[in-house]
Design a protein around this motif. Sequence first.
Motif, short mmCIF file in Angstrom:
data_model
loop_
_atom_site.label_atom_id
_atom_site.label_comp_id
_atom_site.label_asym_id
_atom_site.label_seq_id
_atom_site.Cartn_x
_atom_site.Cartn_y
_atom_site.Cartn_z
N TYR A 31 -0.34 -4.61 5.17
CA TYR A 31 -1.38 -4.66 4.38
C TYR A 31 -1.92 -3.22 3.89
O TYR A 31 -1.66 -2.35 2.94
CB TYR A 31 -2.30 -5.17 4.19
N SER A 32 -2.35 -2.65 5.18
CA SER A 32 -3.07 -1.14 5.26
C SER A 32 -1.96 -0.06 5.12
O SER A 32 -2.25 0.79 4.64
CB SER A 32 -3.71 -1.27 6.85
N TYR A 33 -0.22 -0.68 5.42
CA TYR A 33 -0.36 0.33 5.69
C TYR A 33 0.33 1.14 4.55
O TYR A 33 0.60 2.67 4.07
CB TYR A 33 1.09 0.38 6.47
N TYR A 34 0.22 -0.25 3.14
CA TYR A 34 1.33 0.40 2.40
C TYR A 34 -0.47 0.17 1.49
O TYR A 34 -0.07 0.64 -0.02
CB TYR A 34 1.73 -1.10 1.56
N GLY A 35 -1.85 0.18 2.00
CA GLY A 35 -2.68 0.32 0.97
C GLY A 35 -3.02 -0.45 -0.01
O GLY A 35 -3.74 -0.52 -0.45
N LEU A 36 -2.79 -2.04 0.48
CA LEU A 36 -3.21 -3.01 -0.08
C LEU A 36 -4.45 -3.27 1.21
O LEU A 36 -4.36 -3.75 1.99
CB LEU A 36 -1.95 -3.96 0.10
N ALA A 37 -5.25 -4.47 0.20
CA ALA A 37 -5.78 -5.05 0.79
C ALA A 37 -5.70 -6.61 1.33
O ALA A 37 -4.71 -7.34 0.80
CB ALA A 37 -7.34 -5.29 -0.46
N TYR A 38 -5.88 -6.69 2.21
CA TYR A 38 -5.98 -8.27 3.29
C TYR A 38 -7.35 -8.66 3.72
O TYR A 38 -8.17 -8.12 3.62
CB TYR A 38 -5.46 -7.77 4.80
N THR A 98 8.34 0.71 -3.54
CA THR A 98 8.23 1.77 -2.58
C THR A 98 9.03 2.96 -2.23
O THR A 98 10.58 2.78 -2.50
CB THR A 98 8.41 1.02 -1.32
N LEU A 102 9.01 6.36 3.33
CA LEU A 102 7.50 5.31 3.66
C LEU A 102 8.40 4.20 4.34
O LEU A 102 7.10 3.18 5.23
CB LEU A 102 6.95 5.66 2.79
#
Length: 118
Positions: free
Chosen positions: A98-105, A72, A76
């Motif tokens: 999760y959303s901040y890093y573009g990861l699915a939750y 990262t 960021l």
Amino acid sequence: MFDVDDIREWRGQSVVDQEGSKIGSLEGVYFDTSTDEAVFATVKVGLVGGGRLVFVPLIGARVAPKHIRVMTDKKLAKDAPSIDTDGELESAAEPGIYSYYGLAYERGAGGERRLGRR
């Protein structure tokens, strides 16, 4: 990937971005409650005697003798969701990390929270 127990031994060590710029110091490790894998670290940033703990993903992280390298970017990470140094992660805040890093939750099958701290 490394075991959760292994990464916890690095507490207090520097956390650097992929370019080697220091983000802060490792404070804690959060694991996925369904897989038991280390997914996020909390990194202490800010002034001595104050500061906050930012969440940084451990996906692709590597350890070296004197630091932990995460994939990262420093900027960021510094702007990432955070908690106070003596705070706790609220369940409702997990999706935002999760959303901040573009990861699915996804919550657990029974609606349980996804992140646990070790």
